[in-house]
Design an enzyme around this catalytic site. Sequence first.
Site, PDB file in Angstrom:
ATOM      1  N   ASP A   7      43.828  39.699  59.914  1.00  0.00           N
ATOM      2  CA  ASP A   7      43.362  38.521  59.189  1.00  0.00           C
ATOM      3  C   ASP A   7      41.966  38.759  58.602  1.00  0.00           C
ATOM      4  OD1 ASP A   7      42.861  35.631  58.600  1.00  0.00           O
ATOM      5  OD2 ASP A   7      44.672  35.358  59.762  1.00  0.00           O
TER       6      ASP A   7
ATOM      7  N   HIS B  73      39.348  31.855  58.140  1.00  0.00           N
ATOM      8  CA  HIS B  73      40.800  31.904  58.365  1.00  0.00           C
ATOM      9  C   HIS B  73      41.160  32.656  59.653  1.00  0.00           C
ATOM     10  CE1 HIS B  73      44.989  33.239  57.360  1.00  0.00           C
ATOM     11  NE2 HIS B  73      45.042  32.056  56.782  1.00  0.00           N
TER      12      HIS B  73
ATOM     13  N   SER C 296      50.011  29.591  57.556  1.00  0.00           N
ATOM     14  CA  SER C 296      49.029  30.421  58.281  1.00  0.00           C
ATOM     15  C   SER C 296      48.744  29.863  59.662  1.00  0.00           C
ATOM     16  CB  SER C 296      47.700  30.445  57.525  1.00  0.00           C
ATOM     17  OG  SER C 296      47.697  31.421  56.532  1.00  0.00           O
TER      18      SER C 296
END
Length: 782
Positions: free
Chosen positions: A140, A213, A555
């Site tokens: 990620d 994220h 996600s």
Amino acid sequence: MAPPYPSLLILLFLLTSQVTCYGSEKEKSKTFIIQVQHEAKPSIFPTHKHWYDSSLSSISTTASVIHTYHTVFHGFSAKLSPSEAQKLQSLAHVITLIPEQLRSPHTTRSPEFLGLTTADRTGLLHETDFGSDLVIGVIDTGIWPERQSFNDRGLGPVPSKWKGKCVAGENFPASSCNRKLIGARWFSGGYEATHGKMNETTEFRSPRDSDGHGTHTASIAAGRYVSQASTLGYAKGVAAGMAPKARLAVYKVCWSDGCYDSDILAAFDAAVSDGVDVASLSVGGVVVPYHLDVIAIGAFGAASAGVFVSASAGNGGPGGLTVTNVAPWVTTVGAGTLDRDFPANVKLGNGKIVPGISIYGGPGLTPGRMYPIVYAGVGQFGGGGGSGGVDGYSSSLCLEGSLDPKFVKGKIVVCDRGINSRAAKGEEVKKNGGVGMILANGVFDGEGLVADCHVLPATAVGATGGDEIRSYIGNSRTPATATIVFKGTRLGVRPAPVVASFSARGPNPESPEILKPDVIAPGLNILAAWPDHVGPSGVPSDGRRTEFNILSGTSMACPHVSGLAALLKAAHPDWSPAAIRSALMTTAYTVDNKGDPMLDESTGNVSSVFDYGAGHVHPVKAMNPGLVYDISTSDYVNFLCNSNYTTNTIHVITRRNADCSGAKRAGHSGNLNYPSLSAVFQLYGKKRMATHFIRTVTNVGDPNSVYKVTIKPPRGTVVTVKPDTLNFRRVGQKLNFLVRVQIRAVKLSPGGSSVKSGSIVWSDGKHTVTSPLVVTMQQPLD
Ligand SMILES: *[C@@H]1O[C@H](CO)[C@@H](O)[C@H](O)[C@H]1NC(C)=O
Ligand SMILES: *[C@@H]1O[C@H](CO)[C@@H](O)[C@H](O)[C@H]1NC(C)=O
Ligand SMILES: *[C@@H]1O[C@H](CO)[C@@H](O)[C@H](O)[C@H]1NC(C)=O
């Protein structure tokens, strides 16, 4: 009133034609991932790297190796001109060159990438040391290691099998890792080969997360318990990931403009050799055949090493054929809602209330006061009633620089959803003196709403509500007014779960006989850890800092399944990745908390197997599924043979020479021992057609058990299962059954299709093992 969409289409068209011009540039270098015959290395080269360097210098004076791959792939990556690529391809030991794709994280904050999550949890074995030997690799944007979610209090030593490292870098000393975060690496070679050197004032040359994220997804998968978690006062409570005791290893591959394939493959390579048990990938791109899809190739290597790979389905919903990361050795996760939301309703001057959603947490509008309200797409240039001229589209979308302070100052501004990030619209309104924003869906967005940490009082409304507001503004005889009433966090929302509007849908564009997504998990308005580097809205001007943030996207759904897979692996160390997925799928549910069939947020209608696959994951039931549908590496090879991949393309994926003759005799691609069944019929004038599936179930429940089948045939089909009873004598025993599906052709227009679904359920009275069965009839075009 000006319809916003025609202008929008023109904009998209312009963007497309620019891309076309760009692509016509000759001799433009790009990155390739190069597969070589690993065993062909001449002994004069001490390492494969020496050999690859030498191969490159034989065809180019400038090209250099970006990454070498040893574990899930054999070869290297390099940036090459088309003529260099051609020369390299002609070398005897070079098997293939795969052009690189750029991927992006699957949050809904497109086009910026941000991530978020929260944990609705099950209390599953949280208080024990359960799962503490398991390692989840998160591929990620990196991690913010100081977050409470990553503390290592009470955890035992790092598992002895772990071979990974904590690679220090900018603002990330090796001491950033601990007994929770046991590994951290970053891969920027592919990114910098294309993008140029990273800007080290905005990005960290280290595993540290400058985006949010990766911190968010890692804490969803395996965050520790943190009490008093909330973001700006919303979603207060205890935050924890799915597997709070599992260890984390982060592999940073996503940078300011996305995630490059060459770096992603390097991350898979490292994660598998480091010894992760689960790889979590909330990133995706366009669907291509598996031998050209680096995520599929890396995931195959991981799965054949026993690593469970979960990946996000993508946020391209609610349209069909939008699902990504569809390889059958990947667990593909769509997004559902939680039973929690954040109402923030619009009250109009005519007394009407339009429901909305927001997690704005700053100073609000003055209670009881009504504010002037305007629609950004109308009247801004040219004094009212007009379409907004050439700038109509950019202003209705509140793109940067599109609003006139004279028009919006002191007002609540209605902006259409689309193109720029939702929070960036709010920033534009605020910058020009607006006091509030209403983010209104258009018909393409439907009723799906996502809550954001806006930088000014703002709320999001659906397409119906948006039309009501726009038409009130357009038709009001007196100056239009409104206010936004924030109601905080609401729990116990019914119905829930609902399939999130943005969640990408089947059918599977690459392998229609494999139903995708596999399952859905929570992905809307999820609370999880957040870095200090970025404000919760993600827009650069946002100076607020929060330990947690609320984000939405597949996600956020993917790491729920990653954490769950770690728990299942802890309970069943001998289960393969396919067995873990089977347990998740056959115990998933398709009814909501009202007991009704699960709905689709985009329409409010009942959702289908193409929306949720086997259904919403049920962690407790998945621990004890009774039977599993297991799949071995050679089963996947047979599947590829039966999907008409050639021995060469199969070699690219599996690194082995496949013999497809046996597989072809054994049947068709639908015979892969998948926990769901998908029959696709091309109607060439025949009235009746039939197909069959062979399946094998392994007993993982009680030694002596008798399972009986219940068939719910899709409408218009006849389904038989033989035998209809399975008598198991021991644990680990495998038994086969045959499913025959007969259809009577329906009338369809050319190119049309009809989809019907049903199920096959095995039960011993204690366990219920459910497989969805979907039947698609397609009328060919001619
Ligand atoms: C790097 O980013 C900073 C902050 O956005 C900017 O001011 C600076 O000009 C950038 N540097 C380069 C070399 O692009
Ligand atoms: C939703 O259901 C209604 C009523 O059955 C139907 O008219 C409508 O077409 C459906 N919408 C979609 C998008 O399927
Ligand atoms: C593979 O090719 C055969 C022969 O052309 C065809 O009948 C079959 O449908 C193909 N299978 C797939 C999965 O494309």
